[in-house]
Design an enzyme around this catalytic site. Structure first.
Site, PDB file in Angstrom:
ATOM      1  N   ASP A  35      17.283   5.658  11.234  1.00 50.73           N
ATOM      2  CA  ASP A  35      16.227   6.045  10.626  1.00 50.73           C
ATOM      3  C   ASP A  35      14.965   5.195  10.667  1.00 50.73           C
ATOM      4  O   ASP A  35      15.063   3.960  10.890  1.00 50.73           O
ATOM      5  CB  ASP A  35      16.673   5.958   9.087  1.00 50.73           C
ATOM      6  CG  ASP A  35      15.545   6.622   8.132  1.00 50.73           C
ATOM      7  OD1 ASP A  35      14.902   7.564   8.514  1.00 50.73           O
ATOM      8  OD2 ASP A  35      15.748   6.452   6.738  1.00 50.73           O
ATOM      9  N   HIS A  42      16.527  18.545   9.315  1.00 53.98           N
ATOM     10  CA  HIS A  42      15.493  17.456   8.738  1.00 53.98           C
ATOM     11  C   HIS A  42      14.255  17.438   9.230  1.00 53.98           C
ATOM     12  O   HIS A  42      12.996  17.307   8.690  1.00 53.98           O
ATOM     13  CB  HIS A  42      16.066  16.194   8.376  1.00 53.98           C
ATOM     14  CG  HIS A  42      15.382  15.089   7.618  1.00 53.98           C
ATOM     15  ND1 HIS A  42      14.746  15.656   6.506  1.00 53.98           N
ATOM     16  CD2 HIS A  42      15.051  14.039   7.971  1.00 53.98           C
ATOM     17  CE1 HIS A  42      14.388  14.385   6.085  1.00 53.98           C
ATOM     18  NE2 HIS A  42      14.143  13.406   6.662  1.00 53.98           N
TER      19      HIS A  42
END
Ligand code: HEM
Length: 308
Positions: free
Chosen positions: A148, A221
């Site tokens: 991330d 996403h």
């Protein structure tokens, strides 16, 4: 010249501590509290200077509702509450939080020490409503196992993305901060084959590469949060970290800084509401937000004005 608060621009830390405060019923931010907050950046500098290896840094922000008590009659142009998004399928709850403290460092003990000092000094006006310790997991991965932060802006682009500039000169050097605490359904996620996990995120798991356009579903996403306007991608500077306890809640504490609240709001809308193209973010089948709040983190100079 305006100076951003120390915790906005530096690269990701190993530890983060997020505290949300709510004003005590019937209490207003008094002169004592304002004077204390005005000196918070220099108190943080002292701690950082005493332990340079820890790279301690701090951000303090105020929400739209409590703002007038801190800065009478003046307000960042775009400061507003956490968005309520029409048509949302996946709820994005809004927490009535008035003040946020975001601490970061390589050492958790310093975060604990500093946060305790702030909680004690502000307790006559503020109650703590959520405290979350975020930690770096492996090589900057979310608990889903995916890296991330890869596409975060780098170098001087971080300031360009995160800091208000001459468009709102009185608040230049400040930043719009959004937080959301996500709880992951880890058991369900871990049962999903890696290929399908990759289709949910839009990147490969081990090698952290973006999927080719043909392999990347519109519900991934990445597909939801990458938004182009006038040939340019909307950007935010993320400082999200995993958090949780074994057997208890675990997930991602999302945090983003930006020179406008609109970028986060548009990304969140494309994640949770099917109004743009009939689709929503499939990551939300595996994680749900349980808190959310919007703040403005003034420049150091604007914080110092609180003492006047
Ligand atoms: C459960 C919560 C979330 C998880 C687990 C998650 C995870 C990830 C992962 C693994 C990436 C790919 C690597 C990277 O570029 O950082 C990513 C990218 C990104 N996420 Fe999230 N995210 C979450 C929530 C959000 C929210 C709420 C927003 C904004 C509203 C957001 C905005 C972004 C953006 C802008 C990117 C970069 C996209 C790109 O340029 O490729 N994320 N996220």
């Amino acid at each position: 010249m305006f100076t951003p608060q120390s915790g906005i621009l530096p690269a990701a830390s190993s530890n983060g501590l997020f505290l949300l405060f709510r004003r005590r019923l019937g209490r207003r931010a008094d002169a004592e509290l304002k004077a204390f907050f005005a000196t918070l950046p220099s108190k943080a500098d002292e701690l950082a200077a005493a332990h340079p290896e820890a790279q301690f840094c701090v951000v303090l922000g105020f929400g739209a509702e409590v703002w007038p008590e801190f800065y009478l009659g003046e307000k960042p142009e775009l400061l507003r509450s956490f968005p309520r998004i029409p048509g949302a399928i996946h709820p994005a709850p809004s927490t009535s939080a008035d003040v946020v403290l975001h601490l970061r460092a390589e050492r958790y003990d310093l975060l604990h020490e500093f946060a305790t000092m702030v909680v004690q000094a502000s307790s006559h006006c503020l109650d703590v409503i959520e405290t979350t310790h975020g930690f770096r997991y492996r090589d900057c991965r979310d608990l889903t196992g995916f890296v991330d932060g890869t596409e975060n802006p780098q170098d001087e682009a971080r300031a360009q993305v995160a800091l208000v500039g001459s468009e709102d000169a009185a608040w230049a050097g400040g930043s719009y901060l959004h937080i959301q605490r996500y709880v992951h359904r880890m058991e369900t996620w871990n049962k999903l084959p890696v290929k399908q996990q990759e289709a949910v995120i839009g990147r490969t798991k081990e090698s952290n590469e973006e999927l080719a356009d043909d392999d990347k579903p519109l519900t991934a996403h990445i597909s939801r949060v990458v938004i182009e306007e006038n040939g340019e991608e909307l950007e935010i500077l993320r400082h999200s970290l995993p958090y949780g306890t074994p057997g208890g809640d675990q997930g991602l504490y999302f945090a983003s800084y930006c020179k406008t609240p609109a970028n986060f709001e548009k990304m969140l809308a494309k994640m949770i509401a099917p109004t743009s193209d009939g689709r929503v973010d499939h990551l939300l089948n595996f994680s749900r937000a349980v808190s959310g709040a919007a703040f403005f983190a003034p420049s150091r100079e604007a914080l110092a004005r609180l003492a006047k």
